[in-house]
Write an enzyme that holds these catalytic residues in place. Sequence first.
Site, PDB file in Angstrom:
ATOM      1  N   SER A 121       0.819  -1.212   0.000  1.00 58.46           N
ATOM      2  CA  SER A 121       0.000   0.000   0.000  1.00 58.46           C
ATOM      3  C   SER A 121       0.847   1.254   0.000  1.00 58.46           C
ATOM      4  CB  SER A 121      -0.845   0.052   1.272  1.00 58.46           C
ATOM      5  OG  SER A 121      -1.740  -1.011   1.330  1.00 58.46           O
ATOM      6  N   HIS A 142      -1.128  -2.633  -7.187  1.00 60.86           N
ATOM      7  CA  HIS A 142      -1.858  -2.316  -5.953  1.00 60.86           C
ATOM      8  C   HIS A 142      -3.367  -2.400  -6.181  1.00 60.86           C
ATOM      9  CE1 HIS A 142      -2.890   0.916  -2.740  1.00 60.86           C
ATOM     10  NE2 HIS A 142      -2.963  -0.292  -2.226  1.00 60.86           N
ATOM     11  N   GLU A 154      -3.569   0.299  -9.034  1.00 61.95           N
ATOM     12  CA  GLU A 154      -2.475   1.258  -9.265  1.00 61.95           C
ATOM     13  C   GLU A 154      -1.244   0.454  -9.668  1.00 61.95           C
ATOM     14  OE1 GLU A 154      -2.099   5.126  -6.412  1.00 61.95           O
ATOM     15  OE2 GLU A 154      -2.386   3.256  -5.351  1.00 61.95           O
ATOM     16  N   ASN A 193      -3.395   6.247  -1.585  1.00 62.66           N
ATOM     17  CA  ASN A 193      -3.217   6.248  -0.125  1.00 62.66           C
ATOM     18  C   ASN A 193      -2.593   7.537   0.398  1.00 62.66           C
ATOM     19  OD1 ASN A 193      -4.496   3.880   0.556  1.00 62.66           O
ATOM     20  ND2 ASN A 193      -2.684   2.643   0.112  1.00 62.66           N
TER      21      ASN A 193
HETATM   22  C1  CAA Z   1      -5.482   0.348   1.982  1.00 63.75           C
HETATM   23  C2  CAA Z   1      -5.099   0.318   0.550  1.00 63.75           C
HETATM   24  O1  CAA Z   1      -3.938   0.102   0.236  1.00 63.75           O
HETATM   25  C3  CAA Z   1      -6.022   0.596  -0.548  1.00 63.75           C
HETATM   26  C4  CAA Z   1      -7.473   0.393  -0.289  1.00 63.75           C
HETATM   27  O2  CAA Z   1      -8.016  -0.627  -0.611  1.00 63.75           O
HETATM   28  S1  CAA Z   1      -8.283   1.663   0.449  1.00 63.75           S
HETATM   29  C5  CAA Z   1      -9.929   1.048   0.622  1.00 63.75           C
HETATM   30  C6  CAA Z   1     -10.703   1.244  -0.627  1.00 63.75           C
HETATM   31  N1  CAA Z   1     -12.030   0.765  -0.429  1.00 63.75           N
HETATM   32  C7  CAA Z   1     -13.059   1.588  -0.212  1.00 63.75           C
HETATM   33  O3  CAA Z   1     -12.911   2.806  -0.186  1.00 63.75           O
HETATM   34  C8  CAA Z   1     -14.370   0.882   0.018  1.00 63.75           C
HETATM   35  C9  CAA Z   1     -15.498   1.861   0.216  1.00 63.75           C
HETATM   36  N2  CAA Z   1     -16.739   1.127   0.321  1.00 63.75           N
HETATM   37  C10 CAA Z   1     -17.407   0.641  -0.749  1.00 63.75           C
HETATM   38  O4  CAA Z   1     -17.008   0.840  -1.882  1.00 63.75           O
HETATM   39  C11 CAA Z   1     -18.671  -0.118  -0.497  1.00 63.75           C
HETATM   40  O5  CAA Z   1     -19.152   0.220   0.780  1.00 63.75           O
HETATM   41  C12 CAA Z   1     -18.467  -1.680  -0.579  1.00 63.75           C
HETATM   42  C13 CAA Z   1     -18.053  -2.045  -2.005  1.00 63.75           C
HETATM   43  C14 CAA Z   1     -17.427  -2.172   0.409  1.00 63.75           C
HETATM   44  C15 CAA Z   1     -19.763  -2.397  -0.223  1.00 63.75           C
HETATM   45  O6  CAA Z   1     -20.754  -1.794  -0.932  1.00 63.75           O
HETATM   46  P1  CAA Z   1     -22.221  -2.413  -0.997  1.00 63.75           P
HETATM   47  O7  CAA Z   1     -22.222  -3.524  -1.952  1.00 63.75           O
HETATM   48  O8  CAA Z   1     -23.138  -1.328  -1.291  1.00 63.75           O
HETATM   49  O9  CAA Z   1     -22.465  -2.894   0.481  1.00 63.75           O
HETATM   50  P2  CAA Z   1     -22.915  -4.262   0.992  1.00 63.75           P
HETATM   51  O10 CAA Z   1     -23.968  -4.831   0.116  1.00 63.75           O
HETATM   52  O11 CAA Z   1     -23.260  -4.023   2.427  1.00 63.75           O
HETATM   53  O12 CAA Z   1     -21.627  -5.216   0.912  1.00 63.75           O
HETATM   54  C16 CAA Z   1     -21.741  -6.393   1.600  1.00 63.75           C
HETATM   55  C17 CAA Z   1     -20.561  -7.268   1.382  1.00 63.75           C
HETATM   56  O13 CAA Z   1     -20.258  -7.576   0.032  1.00 63.75           O
HETATM   57  C18 CAA Z   1     -18.908  -7.309  -0.297  1.00 63.75           C
HETATM   58  N3  CAA Z   1     -18.991  -6.889  -1.677  1.00 63.75           N
HETATM   59  C19 CAA Z   1     -19.413  -5.712  -2.154  1.00 63.75           C
HETATM   60  N4  CAA Z   1     -19.435  -5.744  -3.497  1.00 63.75           N
HETATM   61  C20 CAA Z   1     -19.041  -6.996  -3.858  1.00 63.75           C
HETATM   62  C21 CAA Z   1     -18.867  -7.656  -5.105  1.00 63.75           C
HETATM   63  N5  CAA Z   1     -19.130  -7.049  -6.265  1.00 63.75           N
HETATM   64  N6  CAA Z   1     -18.421  -8.930  -5.101  1.00 63.75           N
HETATM   65  C22 CAA Z   1     -18.153  -9.585  -3.946  1.00 63.75           C
HETATM   66  N7  CAA Z   1     -18.318  -9.003  -2.730  1.00 63.75           N
HETATM   67  C23 CAA Z   1     -18.744  -7.735  -2.703  1.00 63.75           C
HETATM   68  C24 CAA Z   1     -18.477  -6.315   0.718  1.00 63.75           C
HETATM   69  O14 CAA Z   1     -17.103  -6.434   1.032  1.00 63.75           O
HETATM   70  C25 CAA Z   1     -19.313  -6.721   1.940  1.00 63.75           C
HETATM   71  O15 CAA Z   1     -18.691  -7.823   2.622  1.00 63.75           O
HETATM   72  P3  CAA Z   1     -19.353  -8.606   3.838  1.00 63.75           P
HETATM   73  O16 CAA Z   1     -20.358  -9.560   3.242  1.00 63.75           O
HETATM   74  O17 CAA Z   1     -18.229  -9.341   4.479  1.00 63.75           O
HETATM   75  O18 CAA Z   1     -19.978  -7.573   4.729  1.00 63.75           O
HETATM   76  N1  NDP Z   2      -6.358  -4.294   3.640  1.00 64.58           N
HETATM   77  C1  NDP Z   2      -6.465  -3.468   2.628  1.00 64.58           C
HETATM   78  O1  NDP Z   2      -7.473  -2.742   2.499  1.00 64.58           O
HETATM   79  C2  NDP Z   2      -5.395  -3.382   1.616  1.00 64.58           C
HETATM   80  C3  NDP Z   2      -4.137  -3.909   1.856  1.00 64.58           C
HETATM   81  N2  NDP Z   2      -3.170  -3.814   0.879  1.00 64.58           N
HETATM   82  C4  NDP Z   2      -1.846  -4.365   1.118  1.00 64.58           C
HETATM   83  O2  NDP Z   2      -1.897  -5.768   0.868  1.00 64.58           O
HETATM   84  C5  NDP Z   2      -0.946  -6.436   1.713  1.00 64.58           C
HETATM   85  C6  NDP Z   2      -1.670  -7.479   2.530  1.00 64.58           C
HETATM   86  O3  NDP Z   2      -2.627  -6.814   3.329  1.00 64.58           O
HETATM   87  P1  NDP Z   2      -3.887  -7.563   3.941  1.00 64.58           P
HETATM   88  O4  NDP Z   2      -4.300  -8.679   3.073  1.00 64.58           O
HETATM   89  O5  NDP Z   2      -4.851  -6.530   4.301  1.00 64.58           O
HETATM   90  O6  NDP Z   2      -3.229  -8.147   5.289  1.00 64.58           O
HETATM   91  P2  NDP Z   2      -3.742  -9.325   6.189  1.00 64.58           P
HETATM   92  O7  NDP Z   2      -3.178  -9.100   7.539  1.00 64.58           O
HETATM   93  O8  NDP Z   2      -5.212  -9.500   6.042  1.00 64.58           O
HETATM   94  O9  NDP Z   2      -3.082 -10.598   5.517  1.00 64.58           O
HETATM   95  C7  NDP Z   2      -1.717 -10.808   5.439  1.00 64.58           C
HETATM   96  C8  NDP Z   2      -1.509 -12.299   5.356  1.00 64.58           C
HETATM   97  O10 NDP Z   2      -0.144 -12.601   5.146  1.00 64.58           O
HETATM   98  C9  NDP Z   2       0.124 -13.842   5.782  1.00 64.58           C
HETATM   99  N3  NDP Z   2       1.554 -13.938   5.993  1.00 64.58           N
HETATM  100  C10 NDP Z   2       2.332 -13.325   6.907  1.00 64.58           C
HETATM  101  N4  NDP Z   2       3.620 -13.638   6.710  1.00 64.58           N
HETATM  102  C11 NDP Z   2       3.644 -14.478   5.633  1.00 64.58           C
HETATM  103  C12 NDP Z   2       4.667 -15.170   4.945  1.00 64.58           C
HETATM  104  N5  NDP Z   2       5.932 -15.038   5.311  1.00 64.58           N
HETATM  105  N6  NDP Z   2       4.326 -15.973   3.905  1.00 64.58           N
HETATM  106  C13 NDP Z   2       3.035 -16.125   3.529  1.00 64.58           C
HETATM  107  N7  NDP Z   2       2.017 -15.481   4.155  1.00 64.58           N
HETATM  108  C14 NDP Z   2       2.329 -14.677   5.181  1.00 64.58           C
HETATM  109  C15 NDP Z   2      -0.719 -13.812   7.049  1.00 64.58           C
HETATM  110  O11 NDP Z   2      -1.223 -15.078   7.357  1.00 64.58           O
HETATM  111  P3  NDP Z   2      -0.470 -16.249   8.054  1.00 64.58           P
HETATM  112  O12 NDP Z   2       0.640 -15.642   8.857  1.00 64.58           O
HETATM  113  O13 NDP Z   2      -1.514 -16.924   8.855  1.00 64.58           O
HETATM  114  O14 NDP Z   2       0.001 -17.082   6.901  1.00 64.58           O
HETATM  115  C16 NDP Z   2      -1.938 -12.981   6.633  1.00 64.58           C
HETATM  116  O15 NDP Z   2      -3.057 -13.782   6.321  1.00 64.58           O
HETATM  117  C17 NDP Z   2      -0.266  -5.352   2.540  1.00 64.58           C
HETATM  118  O16 NDP Z   2       0.897  -4.957   1.905  1.00 64.58           O
HETATM  119  C18 NDP Z   2      -1.313  -4.228   2.539  1.00 64.58           C
HETATM  120  O17 NDP Z   2      -0.755  -2.969   2.754  1.00 64.58           O
HETATM  121  C19 NDP Z   2      -3.408  -3.256  -0.340  1.00 64.58           C
HETATM  122  C20 NDP Z   2      -4.645  -2.764  -0.640  1.00 64.58           C
HETATM  123  C21 NDP Z   2      -5.722  -2.751   0.329  1.00 64.58           C
END
Ligand code: CAA
Ligand code: NDP
Length: 286
Positions: A121, A142, A154, A193
């Site tokens: 990320s 990404h 990305e 991000n």
């Molecule tokens: C951290 C990083 O590096 C980068 C990132 O990813 S940042 C995070 C980016 N993500 C966001 O911003 C998500 C914002 N939220 C959304 O877009 C929406 O709320 C959402 C897509 C998550 C769900 O929208 P929705 O469909 O209207 O809601 P809802 O019907 O309640 O979704 C229910 C479930 O379906 C999943 N889902 C949604 N669309 C789906 C699809 N097309 N296929 C499979 N699963 C889906 C959701 O994850 C949710 O999971 P649970 O069953 O475990 O609760």
């Molecule tokens: N969460 C998010 O919304 C997003 C996350 N990312 C990025 O994706 C990556 C993964 O994040 P995310 O899936 O959320 O993290 P999680 O914590 O959900 O999962 C990481 C997994 O890696 C496994 N793991 C740890 N060490 C090892 C290893 N040495 N070999 C194999 N598996 C290993 C762990 O399981 P176990 O140790 O049991 O094997 C765990 O299930 C990160 O770089 C995160 O920044 C990118 C976009 C969105």
Amino acid sequence: MSEMRKVGIVGCGVMGSGIAEACARAGLDVIVAVSTEASLAPARRRVTAWLDRGLRRATITEAERDTALARVSFVTDLAELGDRQIVFEAVPESESIKLDVLGALDKILDNPDVILASNTSSIPIIRLARATSRPAQVIGVHFFNPVPALPLVELIGSLLTADETYARAESFVAGPLGKQVIRSQDRAGFVVNALLIPFLLSAVRMVESGFARADVVDRGMVLGCSHPMGPLKLADLIGLDTVASIAEALYEEFKEPLYTPPPLLLRMVEGGLLGKKTGRGFYEYA
Ligand SMILES: CC(=O)CC(=O)SCCNC(=O)CCNC(=O)[C@H](O)C(C)(C)COP(=O)(O)OP(=O)(O)OC[C@H]1O[C@@H](n2cnc3c(N)ncnc32)[C@H](O)[C@@H]1OP(=O)(O)O
Ligand SMILES: NC(=O)C1=CN([C@@H]2O[C@H](COP(=O)(O)OP(=O)(O)OC[C@H]3O[C@@H](n4cnc5c(N)ncnc54)[C@H](OP(=O)(O)O)[C@@H]3O)[C@@H](O)[C@H]2O)C=CC1
């Protein structure tokens, strides 16, 4: 250059499982490597859960769900990824864990053209690429969470990534996986991000200071700005450990106060309150 049909994925948490689901639904041959025997069953359960959600949403039939699942094997020995053409690492957002995994992959991958794709990320790709003997084939790919629902990927090339790696990775995610691509330069947090995380941290600070409750902040952004979910629910969905790690990587790069992880976030991570994946964060999950 042959089409890439043999996919490896390392790590099967929130993101690895989503990437595995996307690849399996695209008809590709997928091997998922996890770290221990104990991780095998949860890994399979997560991939199955994504497919089952597709079934509930009628984007997939029962037969397609079963065929897709049959395309995914789960292993604990990284060496079983030796014949893969593209390998995604989706292990936690920790530079040292990623360096270990990429270094190990570098030793076992036979194919000189294999692409090593990191789902990081925030960590600059060049730092990960240097752990391998093939930095030209290392690239940031990404995905966004939830992978089945969000169309964006990305792509981040480092200064050492070959143009051909960029082109092959782009045609893979835009082709079989059907994602839309934006390209980012190689700096911490990339495009999305770098913008999203300060917003999430500001929401945590509002809660931390007692200015507003989590549900009030979230209702404000959902109803007032039409966000699909509020920032604290989104932080829970991402994983608070991941949010904190991204903030740290951004702070390390830019030294801007807006990127510092608030103490409340760090305490929640230390307490194992990681959000949806552990059942409790700013909210509780059944
Ligand atoms: C951290 C990083 O590096 C980068 C990132 O990813 S940042 C995070 C980016 N993500 C966001 O911003 C998500 C914002 N939220 C959304 O877009 C929406 O709320 C959402 C897509 C998550 C769900 O929208 P929705 O469909 O209207 O809601 P809802 O019907 O309640 O979704 C229910 C479930 O379906 C999943 N889902 C949604 N669309 C789906 C699809 N097309 N296929 C499979 N699963 C889906 C959701 O994850 C949710 O999971 P649970 O069953 O475990 O609760
Ligand atoms: N969460 C998010 O919304 C997003 C996350 N990312 C990025 O994706 C990556 C993964 O994040 P995310 O899936 O959320 O993290 P999680 O914590 O959900 O999962 C990481 C997994 O890696 C496994 N793991 C740890 N060490 C090892 C290893 N040495 N070999 C194999 N598996 C290993 C762990 O399981 P176990 O140790 O049991 O094997 C765990 O299930 C990160 O770089 C995160 O920044 C990118 C976009 C969105």
